[in-house]
Write an enzyme that holds these catalytic residues in place. Structure first.
Site, PDB file in Angstrom:
ATOM      1  N   SER A 116       0.694   4.025   1.810  1.00  0.00           N
ATOM      2  CA  SER A 116       0.757   4.894   2.996  1.00  0.00           C
ATOM      3  C   SER A 116       2.177   4.858   3.566  1.00  0.00           C
ATOM      4  O   SER A 116       2.956   3.940   3.291  1.00  0.00           O
ATOM      5  CB  SER A 116      -0.238   4.434   4.053  1.00  0.00           C
ATOM      6  OG  SER A 116       0.222   3.254   4.666  1.00  0.00           O
ATOM      7  N   CYS A 123     -12.307  -8.903  10.317  1.00  0.00           N
ATOM      8  CA  CYS A 123     -11.400  -7.976  10.985  1.00  0.00           C
ATOM      9  C   CYS A 123     -12.155  -6.805  11.600  1.00  0.00           C
ATOM     10  O   CYS A 123     -11.597  -6.030  12.342  1.00  0.00           O
ATOM     11  CB  CYS A 123     -10.316  -7.490  10.040  1.00  0.00           C
ATOM     12  SG  CYS A 123     -10.939  -6.491   8.702  1.00  0.00           S
ATOM     13  N   THR A 137     -11.417   6.286  17.531  1.00  0.00           N
ATOM     14  CA  THR A 137     -11.002   5.003  16.963  1.00  0.00           C
ATOM     15  C   THR A 137     -12.162   4.497  16.126  1.00  0.00           C
ATOM     16  O   THR A 137     -13.314   4.816  16.425  1.00  0.00           O
ATOM     17  CB  THR A 137     -10.661   3.941  18.038  1.00  0.00           C
ATOM     18  OG1 THR A 137     -10.421   2.686  17.380  1.00  0.00           O
ATOM     19  CG2 THR A 137     -11.766   3.733  19.050  1.00  0.00           C
ATOM     20  N   ARG A 171       0.871  -1.174   0.000  1.00  0.00           N
ATOM     21  CA  ARG A 171       0.000   0.000   0.000  1.00  0.00           C
ATOM     22  C   ARG A 171       0.907   1.223   0.000  1.00  0.00           C
ATOM     23  O   ARG A 171       2.071   1.128   0.367  1.00  0.00           O
ATOM     24  CB  ARG A 171      -0.863   0.010   1.261  1.00  0.00           C
ATOM     25  CG  ARG A 171      -1.931  -1.056   1.263  1.00  0.00           C
ATOM     26  CD  ARG A 171      -2.566  -1.200   2.627  1.00  0.00           C
ATOM     27  NE  ARG A 171      -3.262   0.017   3.031  1.00  0.00           N
ATOM     28  CZ  ARG A 171      -3.728   0.216   4.259  1.00  0.00           C
ATOM     29  NH1 ARG A 171      -3.549  -0.694   5.190  1.00  0.00           N
ATOM     30  NH2 ARG A 171      -4.367   1.326   4.552  1.00  0.00           N
ATOM     31  N   LEU A 175     -14.214  -1.523  16.382  1.00  0.00           N
ATOM     32  CA  LEU A 175     -15.319  -1.979  17.243  1.00  0.00           C
ATOM     33  C   LEU A 175     -14.764  -2.734  18.446  1.00  0.00           C
ATOM     34  O   LEU A 175     -15.324  -2.697  19.532  1.00  0.00           O
ATOM     35  CB  LEU A 175     -16.264  -2.896  16.457  1.00  0.00           C
ATOM     36  CG  LEU A 175     -16.916  -2.281  15.219  1.00  0.00           C
ATOM     37  CD1 LEU A 175     -17.778  -3.327  14.509  1.00  0.00           C
ATOM     38  CD2 LEU A 175     -17.756  -1.068  15.608  1.00  0.00           C
ATOM     39  N   ARG A 176     -13.666  -3.424  18.235  1.00  0.00           N
ATOM     40  CA  ARG A 176     -13.013  -4.162  19.318  1.00  0.00           C
ATOM     41  C   ARG A 176     -12.574  -3.215  20.428  1.00  0.00           C
ATOM     42  O   ARG A 176     -12.825  -3.461  21.612  1.00  0.00           O
ATOM     43  CB  ARG A 176     -11.788  -4.889  18.733  1.00  0.00           C
ATOM     44  CG  ARG A 176     -10.841  -5.514  19.731  1.00  0.00           C
ATOM     45  CD  ARG A 176      -9.604  -6.063  19.015  1.00  0.00           C
ATOM     46  NE  ARG A 176      -8.826  -5.013  18.357  1.00  0.00           N
ATOM     47  CZ  ARG A 176      -7.945  -4.242  18.973  1.00  0.00           C
ATOM     48  NH1 ARG A 176      -7.706  -4.399  20.249  1.00  0.00           N
ATOM     49  NH2 ARG A 176      -7.298  -3.301  18.302  1.00  0.00           N
ATOM     50  N   ARG A 177     -11.923  -2.121  20.045  1.00  0.00           N
ATOM     51  CA  ARG A 177     -11.463  -1.171  21.068  1.00  0.00           C
ATOM     52  C   ARG A 177     -12.656  -0.496  21.735  1.00  0.00           C
ATOM     53  O   ARG A 177     -12.695  -0.361  22.958  1.00  0.00           O
ATOM     54  CB  ARG A 177     -10.564  -0.107  20.422  1.00  0.00           C
ATOM     55  CG  ARG A 177      -9.235  -0.668  19.965  1.00  0.00           C
ATOM     56  CD  ARG A 177      -8.421   0.357  19.187  1.00  0.00           C
ATOM     57  NE  ARG A 177      -7.181  -0.242  18.697  1.00  0.00           N
ATOM     58  CZ  ARG A 177      -6.621   0.054  17.536  1.00  0.00           C
ATOM     59  NH1 ARG A 177      -7.156   0.954  16.733  1.00  0.00           N
ATOM     60  NH2 ARG A 177      -5.490  -0.531  17.181  1.00  0.00           N
ATOM     61  N   THR A 217      -2.775  11.570   9.160  1.00  0.00           N
ATOM     62  CA  THR A 217      -4.037  12.321   9.191  1.00  0.00           C
ATOM     63  C   THR A 217      -4.652  12.258  10.583  1.00  0.00           C
ATOM     64  O   THR A 217      -5.142  13.250  11.116  1.00  0.00           O
ATOM     65  CB  THR A 217      -5.046  11.693   8.188  1.00  0.00           C
ATOM     66  OG1 THR A 217      -4.353  11.398   6.994  1.00  0.00           O
ATOM     67  CG2 THR A 217      -6.213  12.611   7.932  1.00  0.00           C
ATOM     68  N   ARG A 218      -4.609  11.075  11.185  1.00  0.00           N
ATOM     69  CA  ARG A 218      -5.219  10.916  12.507  1.00  0.00           C
ATOM     70  C   ARG A 218      -4.505  11.754  13.553  1.00  0.00           C
ATOM     71  O   ARG A 218      -5.132  12.401  14.383  1.00  0.00           O
ATOM     72  CB  ARG A 218      -5.186   9.454  12.935  1.00  0.00           C
ATOM     73  CG  ARG A 218      -6.116   8.611  12.141  1.00  0.00           C
ATOM     74  CD  ARG A 218      -6.111   7.197  12.651  1.00  0.00           C
ATOM     75  NE  ARG A 218      -6.800   6.355  11.680  1.00  0.00           N
ATOM     76  CZ  ARG A 218      -7.422   5.235  11.970  1.00  0.00           C
ATOM     77  NH1 ARG A 218      -7.437   4.794  13.209  1.00  0.00           N
ATOM     78  NH2 ARG A 218      -8.014   4.548  11.055  1.00  0.00           N
ATOM     79  N   LYS A 238      -2.749  -8.250  10.842  1.00  0.00           N
ATOM     80  CA  LYS A 238      -4.136  -8.082  11.307  1.00  0.00           C
ATOM     81  C   LYS A 238      -5.075  -7.608  10.202  1.00  0.00           C
ATOM     82  O   LYS A 238      -6.282  -7.712  10.352  1.00  0.00           O
ATOM     83  CB  LYS A 238      -4.205  -7.202  12.549  1.00  0.00           C
ATOM     84  CG  LYS A 238      -4.190  -5.716  12.352  1.00  0.00           C
ATOM     85  CD  LYS A 238      -4.741  -5.067  13.632  1.00  0.00           C
ATOM     86  CE  LYS A 238      -4.490  -3.582  13.642  1.00  0.00           C
ATOM     87  NZ  LYS A 238      -5.171  -2.938  14.767  1.00  0.00           N
ATOM     88  N   ASP A 239      -4.520  -7.091   9.094  1.00  0.00           N
ATOM     89  CA  ASP A 239      -5.379  -6.684   7.981  1.00  0.00           C
ATOM     90  C   ASP A 239      -5.607  -7.802   6.975  1.00  0.00           C
ATOM     91  O   ASP A 239      -6.306  -7.624   5.982  1.00  0.00           O
ATOM     92  CB  ASP A 239      -4.764  -5.476   7.258  1.00  0.00           C
ATOM     93  CG  ASP A 239      -4.796  -4.229   8.120  1.00  0.00           C
ATOM     94  OD1 ASP A 239      -5.743  -4.097   8.921  1.00  0.00           O
ATOM     95  OD2 ASP A 239      -3.878  -3.402   8.003  1.00  0.00           O
ATOM     96  N   ARG A 284     -10.921   8.108  10.847  1.00  0.00           N
ATOM     97  CA  ARG A 284     -10.330   7.308   9.766  1.00  0.00           C
ATOM     98  C   ARG A 284      -9.178   8.085   9.160  1.00  0.00           C
ATOM     99  O   ARG A 284      -8.862   9.188   9.568  1.00  0.00           O
ATOM    100  CB  ARG A 284     -11.401   7.004   8.694  1.00  0.00           C
ATOM    101  CG  ARG A 284     -12.446   6.023   9.161  1.00  0.00           C
ATOM    102  CD  ARG A 284     -12.097   4.575   8.858  1.00  0.00           C
ATOM    103  NE  ARG A 284     -12.129   4.258   7.444  1.00  0.00           N
ATOM    104  CZ  ARG A 284     -11.112   3.719   6.791  1.00  0.00           C
ATOM    105  NH1 ARG A 284      -9.982   3.475   7.392  1.00  0.00           N
ATOM    106  NH2 ARG A 284     -11.221   3.423   5.510  1.00  0.00           N
ATOM    107  N   GLY A 285      -8.569   7.503   8.164  1.00  0.00           N
ATOM    108  CA  GLY A 285      -7.436   8.159   7.527  1.00  0.00           C
ATOM    109  C   GLY A 285      -6.155   7.479   7.972  1.00  0.00           C
ATOM    110  O   GLY A 285      -6.165   6.674   8.902  1.00  0.00           O
TER     111      GLY A 285
END
Ligand code: DPM
Length: 360
Positions: free
Chosen positions: A17, A250, A134, A15, A137-139, A161-162, A87-88, A156-157
């Site tokens: 990023s 995920c 965040t 990717r 959903l897990r967190r 960005t975050r 994890k992705d 997101r981002g």
């Protein structure tokens, strides 16, 4: 097979990023350390998940969000291997693909970054109503349960960005991010708190980098295997078998915590399934003594969890996968399926809200 003095040229897909590039370079550096005649270039791609940064992850509902476009390039032969955050990577890979290696795991825990106005603060000490950013959903589920005084907002981002949103906008009081990603960005000094086992279980595979390749690329298996970390492998296959057996993707509220003691070959796995609001948490810990790991043989097997492993580890891997499945079955007996069914229903409703034009 590539021997250490034959020239090998490979193309890695990543990717585009900053974090993804750092991760890809990190894996290439590890490979080059073992294979001094390796030449490697990187081809970057924007994935579907990168292009729709305005929507919350769970609402997009696509399992292989960050991997699909890259996998097409891999299938076409435009690239030889992909580097992913494990994890992705969905727990089931497309036919003909496998995980060629899993590198030594960085810190798998979640980290909290606070707004610069705070000093010497923790989540527990944040004022009531403080906003935590965040989209996991897990967190959210675990932290809602543990810290009911906080509220949670999507963010997101990419990581830059975050961080900018946290530091420049006054919308968020804190962000939760994987410690591994934050450290890879060299932002260690921004970490205000690390979440421990009793605060927040981490995501399956969090903190580990993996290489994905075509199973037909058998000639290069030993190249990738040279950077496989066995302890990480055993933990991660147990975690992934757990998630797959639960049929959680995920973006479901599922957390794990895993320890492997290489001296005793003992693997210990905690797993939890939560409702979105955190009111229900089904959690268990199980332990198993795995088959001991032998000396590498340079002969390879593709395991049930689609990982290419040296035959010397395949029995230990099989035991670890079994432990993961057993933990999932234990949680299912305690009602995890019902919890996940409701979660999936709620996510589907959220997706529909996004897609359906609003009634006038
Ligand atoms: C997945 C999740 C997130 C990423 C969900 C989760 C976090 C989303 C968010 C499956 N992938 O963790 O429950 O924070 O809104 C991701 C990150 C890394 C890999 C960033 C992060 C870096 C760390 C690593 C996004 N994927 O979690 O802060 O290699 O594990």
């Amino acid at each position: 097979m590539a021997s250490s003095n034959a020239q090998v040229s490979l193309i890695a897909g990543s990717r585009d990023s900053k974090l993804a590039m750092i991760q890809t370079e990190c894996v290439i550096a590890a490979l080059k350390e073992k294979w001094t005649n390796l030449k490697c270039e990187i081809v970057t791609m924007r994935t579907f998940g990168d292009k729709i940064l305005d929507k919350a992850l769970p609402k997009i509902g696509e399992k292989s969000l960050f991997t699909k476009d890259l996998e097409i390039a891999l299938a076409d032969g435009r690239v030889n291997f992909l580097v992913h955050s494990l994890k992705d990577l969905p727990t089931t890979l497309p036919d003909g693909m496998a995980i060629g290696t899993i590198c030594k795991r960085d810190d798998p825990r979640d980290a909290v970054l606070f707004h610069p106005k705070y000093h010497d603060i923790t989540l527990a000490k944040l004022p009531p109503g403080s906003v935590v950013g965040t989209s996991s959903l897990r967190r959210i589920a675990q932290l809602r349960r543990k810290y009911p005084h906080l509220s949670f907002e999507n963010v997101r981002g990419n990581l830059n960005t975050r961080l900018k949103k946290l530091e420049d906008d006054n919308k968020y009081d804190a962000l939760i991010l994987a410690a591994a990603g934050v450290r890879r960005m060299n932002w260690d000094d921004k970490i205000g708190q690390i979440l421990e086992r009793e605060d927040c279980l981490y995501a399956v595979g969090q903190g580990a980098l993996a290489v994905e390749l075509k199973t037909e690329d058998i000639d290069h298996f030993s190249l990738y295997a040279s950077i496989m970390d066995i302890d990480t492998l055993l933990c991660c296959v147990a975690e992934r078998a757990f998630l797959r057996q639960l049929e959680g993707g995920c973006s479901t509220p599922v957390g794990v915590w895993c320890d492997y003691n290489s001296e005793s070959s003992r693997l210990k796995l905690d797993g939890a399934v939560l409702s979105l609001d955190g009111s229900t948490c089904i959690k268990e810990t199980i332990t198993k003594d795995l088959h001991p790991v032998g000396q590498p043989s340079n002969e390879f097997t593709v395991t049930d969890s689609q990982v290419v492993v040296d035959n010397a580890f395949s029995e230990a891997v099989r035991d670890a996968e079994e432990l993961g499945r057993l933990l999932a079955d234990t949680l299912k007996e305690r009602g995890a399926n019902d919890v996940l069914r409701v979660v999936r229903g709620d996510i589907a409703v959220a997706q529909n809200d996004l897609r359906m034009p609003k009634a006038k």
